[in-house]
Design an enzyme around this catalytic site. Structure first.
Site, mmCIF file in Angstrom:
data_model
loop_
_atom_site.group_PDB
_atom_site.id
_atom_site.type_symbol
_atom_site.label_atom_id
_atom_site.label_comp_id
_atom_site.label_asym_id
_atom_site.label_seq_id
_atom_site.Cartn_x
_atom_site.Cartn_y
_atom_site.Cartn_z
ATOM 1 N N LYS A 54 0.813 -1.226 0.000
ATOM 2 C CA LYS A 54 0.000 0.000 0.000
ATOM 3 C C LYS A 54 0.839 1.266 0.000
ATOM 4 C CE LYS A 54 -0.787 -0.329 5.001
ATOM 5 N NZ LYS A 54 -1.664 -0.941 5.992
ATOM 6 N N ARG A 56 -8.411 -1.588 17.022
ATOM 7 C CA ARG A 56 -8.808 -1.052 15.728
ATOM 8 C C ARG A 56 -9.868 -1.999 15.186
ATOM 9 N NH1 ARG A 56 -4.668 0.326 10.799
ATOM 10 N NH2 ARG A 56 -5.213 -1.809 10.229
HETATM 11 C C1 LIG Z 1 -1.021 -1.824 6.613
HETATM 12 C C2 LIG Z 1 -1.505 -3.122 7.112
HETATM 13 C C3 LIG Z 1 -0.593 -4.180 7.271
HETATM 14 C C4 LIG Z 1 0.889 -4.042 7.029
HETATM 15 O O1 LIG Z 1 1.489 -3.343 8.087
HETATM 16 P P1 LIG Z 1 3.059 -3.055 8.113
HETATM 17 O O2 LIG Z 1 3.275 -2.493 9.462
HETATM 18 O O3 LIG Z 1 3.341 -2.109 7.017
HETATM 19 O O4 LIG Z 1 3.753 -4.361 7.932
HETATM 20 C C5 LIG Z 1 -1.103 -5.394 7.689
HETATM 21 N N1 LIG Z 1 -2.426 -5.545 7.948
HETATM 22 C C6 LIG Z 1 -3.321 -4.560 7.822
HETATM 23 C C7 LIG Z 1 -4.756 -4.807 8.134
HETATM 24 C C8 LIG Z 1 -2.881 -3.307 7.397
HETATM 25 O O5 LIG Z 1 -3.767 -2.307 7.253
#
Ligand SMILES: *Cc1c(COP(=O)(O)O)cnc(C)c1O
Length: 374
Positions: A37, A132
């Site tokens: 992302k 969350r």
């Molecule tokens: C962004 C995200 C991740 C990845 O997190 P990082 O800290 O970049 O490894 C994993 N799971 C969800 C639900 C996310 O939104």
């Protein structure tokens, strides 16, 4: 484009990071969902990760997934952010799996899937402390019960997320709780779940130490794959590159000035009253980079002798007293943290430059660079 700022992307280094993490995960029977992302839909980022061996891409934005698919990226896709019911059609057509916690949204996905003649994969999120997304463990059975009649969807797994809102660390305890939730869900559904997804980059330290609880078979990793760092300490993880991304911009002024402002100090352009320490006259430089381009709180000069004094929308003011001599037009290099990376990716004013347009598939490391790994 007339911007002085440039984000350099080294696809080769990124594919090597992906390859190493993918290999280490696979050795423990864990699938690596490569979270792209922060690439904001840039094909180069996704292609590098795929060249490293990952076959599942994950993104929080439908627009990014659509952009990748339009560019010809061919991979399984997982949508990370909970879908809005109004986007159900797009979710089903763009993503193979989505993360969910709400019956109404899942029902909309079910209907969209029936219309499209597909079956959409659902990962149910369980809230285990970070507060969350996700249902609390006690609510999971009731949600699963309501999903049973929905033939357009299939519950393929359960997952949890940590460290994003409450700052809660991923531990053996909270992941073991997720495994127990998965076991109860399997008993209720009457089949084995394909995926028990144990979190984000925060799960990597456990995995690399061989302490990931049995039963966790997926991690979703963005931060550590892109930046090569341990999310808890920000220290480099052994064997990973920390220089996949670099931001640079041109010096447009170098002048010696007093370090304290002169005159009546009121609110600055961002509503703050700025404070400075009197260090006497200093050599100050301005680079053509500002708050419109990147997140300055997570941007570090590559040369540790350079200090950031402050910034406004378009001007980043540096203390160059210890690092000089410099010249006008010189490019000053910066190491972006996650926030700085995302903002620079998004900014239309920052040029994106690929360092290694042709990726040679990196070799699988024979031995783990992590001393603790069994
Ligand atoms: C962004 C995200 C991740 C990845 O997190 P990082 O800290 O970049 O490894 C994993 N799971 C969800 C639900 C996310 O939104």
């Amino acid at each position: 484009m007339n911007s002085t700022a440039c984000l350099h992307i080294d696809q080769q280094l990124l594919s090597e990071n992906a390859r190493l993490l993918h290999t280490l995960c696979r050795r423990q029977g864990v699938e690596l969902a490569a979270v792209v992302k922060a690439g904001c839909g840039l094909e180069a980022v996704a292609q590098a990760v795929l060249a490293g061996g990952c076959d599942l891409l994950a993104d929080s934005r439908l627009d990014n997934i659509a952009r990748l698919q339009q560019a010809g990226v061919d991979a399984r896709m997982m949508l990370l952010r909970l879908p809005a019911p109004s986007h159900a059609e797009a979710v089903v057509s763009l993503a193979d799996i989505s993360l969910n916690s709400e019956y109404d949204a899942i029902h909309a996905l079910h209907q969209a899937a029936l219309r499209q003649g597909r079956r959409h994969g659902i990962m149910l999120m369980v809230e285990l402390g970070d507060r969350r997304e996700g249902v609390v463990p006690g609510q999971l059975p009731a949600l699963i019960e309501r999903l049973r009649p929905l033939s357009g969807i299939r519950v393929v797994g359960v997952g949890s997320n940590f460290g994003c809102l409450g700052g809660v660390r991923t531990t053996q305890q909270n992941l073991s709780e997720l495994v127990r939730c998965a076991q109860r869900a399997e008993a209720q559904l009457g089949y084995r779940l394909e995926v028990v997804s144990g979190g984000n980059s925060g799960a990597l330290p456990l995995l690399l130490e061989g302490r990931l609880p049995a039963g966790i078979n997926q991690v979703r990793v963005g931060f550590s794959m892109l930046l090569g760092r341990n999310p808890f300490t920000d220290q480099p993880l052994p064997g990973l590159h920390v220089d996949v991304f670099e931001l640079d911009a041109e010096l447009i002024e170098i002048q010696t000035k007093p370090s304290l402002p002169e005159g009546e100090v009121v609110l600055d352009a961002f509503g703050q009253v700025p404070r400075f320490e009197d260090r006497g006259p200093r050599v100050r430089g301005i680079v053509g980079l500002g708050r419109l381009d990147t997140d300055l709180a997570t941007l570090r000069p590559a040369d540790p002798r350079i200090e950031v004094i402050g910034a406004s929308s378009d001007h980043l003011v540096l203390d160059l007293t210890r690092s000089g001599p410099h010249r006008i037009g010189e490019r000053i290099r910066f190491v972006p943290g996650y926030g700085a990376l995302v903002q620079a990716m998004l900014s239309p004013y920052v040029r994106k430059q690929l360092r290694a347009p042709a990726i040679t598939v990196p070799p699988v490391p024979a031995r783990s660079p992590f001393p603790a790994l069994p």
